[in-house]
Design an enzyme around this catalytic site. Structure first.
Site, PDB file in Angstrom:
ATOM      1  N   TYR A  70       0.862  -1.182   0.000  1.00  0.00           N
ATOM      2  CA  TYR A  70       0.000   0.000   0.000  1.00  0.00           C
ATOM      3  C   TYR A  70       0.901   1.235   0.000  1.00  0.00           C
ATOM      4  O   TYR A  70       1.540   1.538   1.003  1.00  0.00           O
ATOM      5  CB  TYR A  70      -0.895  -0.041   1.239  1.00  0.00           C
ATOM      6  CG  TYR A  70      -1.957   1.025   1.346  1.00  0.00           C
ATOM      7  CD1 TYR A  70      -2.251   1.912   0.309  1.00  0.00           C
ATOM      8  CD2 TYR A  70      -2.718   1.137   2.508  1.00  0.00           C
ATOM      9  CE1 TYR A  70      -3.230   2.867   0.426  1.00  0.00           C
ATOM     10  CE2 TYR A  70      -3.711   2.098   2.647  1.00  0.00           C
ATOM     11  CZ  TYR A  70      -3.963   2.955   1.601  1.00  0.00           C
ATOM     12  OH  TYR A  70      -4.939   3.908   1.724  1.00  0.00           O
ATOM     13  N   LYS A  90      -1.634  -1.304  -3.944  1.00  0.00           N
ATOM     14  CA  LYS A  90      -2.667  -0.282  -3.912  1.00  0.00           C
ATOM     15  C   LYS A  90      -1.948   1.050  -4.057  1.00  0.00           C
ATOM     16  O   LYS A  90      -1.234   1.489  -3.146  1.00  0.00           O
ATOM     17  CB  LYS A  90      -3.452  -0.344  -2.596  1.00  0.00           C
ATOM     18  CG  LYS A  90      -4.532   0.732  -2.484  1.00  0.00           C
ATOM     19  CD  LYS A  90      -5.270   0.666  -1.149  1.00  0.00           C
ATOM     20  CE  LYS A  90      -6.313   1.779  -1.050  1.00  0.00           C
ATOM     21  NZ  LYS A  90      -7.007   1.793   0.260  1.00  0.00           N
TER      22      LYS A  90
END
Length: 291
Positions: free
Chosen positions: A136, A164
């Protein structure tokens, strides 16, 4: 290792009025998400207020959502912290509880360098072989940015399956990783680039339409996908009015999806002006307000 694709919702964590996790509301919200277009759900991420959940609450939420919708959607768990040992403990617990994968944020506050970031992900991946990890990258929250070239190097870690990407300016393909939009406003652009999908927030409220964006893009009808997405811009904008998930929880309360928009300190509820803006945006995108 299976691909991580589609419309995945970063789920809010409903609380009771005393601040305890509301299990019944969690179950209802998870069902709502799956019945309104989500291919998957992330529990205990930023939107789920992971920073103020203890480890038992993290894994309890995961078990609850898997129990409720795990036969219909892939359920992922946020397990990243700025302590590699703690991240390993949480990720192991998530794997044992049946998570489809783990969302692991770049360590925050202690600002590791490139070598430290790689070592962090290597250690977690080695501790949970077979569990797909989603890196992330969210420099707005953690200060450190992981550039695309560095992400491409991390793709060589066995078990790291996706990223992400919440740095909008650096959205693009990463060889060896499924790339997921980390912000709603780049969900369409991710699909235009032929990437894997998004971990989204507005899908709590307009999930059917965001799923229609996905479906149209997969069918090659980008004109239709753009048309639907353009109509959702007011909601995307207002959900970033102040720190996520503050506006989201106000919207969930207004639409009756949760009983109240309570958060855990240091996050506080929307003020009157912010609530008015949220209400206006919901009206602009045609989402019914019940309170």
């Amino acid at each position: 290792m299976s691909e991580i694709r589609g419309l995945i919702t970063a789920m809010a964590t409903p609380f009771e009025t005393d601040g305890a996790v509301d299990e019944a509301a969690t179950r209802r919200l998870a069902v709502h998400l799956v019945e309104h277009g989500s291919h998957g759900i992330v529990v205990a991420g930023s939107t789920g207020e992971a920073a103020t959940l203890d480890d038992n609450e993290h894994i309890g939420l995961l078990r609850t959502v898997i129990d409720e919708v795990g036969d219909r959607a892939r359920v992922y768990c946020g397990t990243g912290t700025n302590d590699t040992r703690h991240s390993i403990e949480l990720t192991r617990a998530a794997a044992d509880a049946g998570a489809a994968g783990a969302l692991v944020v770049t360590p925050y506050y202690n600002k590791p360098n490139k070598a430290g970031i790689r070592a962090h992900f290597e250690a977690i991946a080695a501790a949970v072989p077979g569990l797909p990890l989603i890196a992330y990258n969210i420099p707005a929250r953690v200060v450190v940015n992981v550039p695309p070239a560095d992400l491409a190097e991390l793709a060589g870690i066995d078990g790291l399956a996706a990223v992400k990407q919440a740095n909008n300016e650096e959205l693009g393909p990463i060889e060896g990783l499924d790339v997921l939009a980390g912000n709603d406003e780049i969900f369409l652009r991710t699909l235009e680039l032929g990437l894997a999908g998004g971990i989204c927030v507005a899908s709590h409220l307009v999930g059917d339409r965001m799923r229609a964006v996905w479906d149209a893009a997969q069918a090659g009808d980008l004109e239709r996908a753009r048309e639907i997405d353009a109509g959702l811009t007011p909601l995307y904008d207002v959900l970033g009015l102040t720190t996520n998930p503050i506006p989201l929880k106000a919207a969930l309360e207004m639409t009756g999806l949760i009983s109240h928009g309570g958060l855990r300190l240091p996050l506080v509820e929307c003020d009157a002006g912010q609530r008015a803006a949220v209400r206006s945006a919901l009206d602009a995108v045609g989402v019914a307000v019940v309170s």
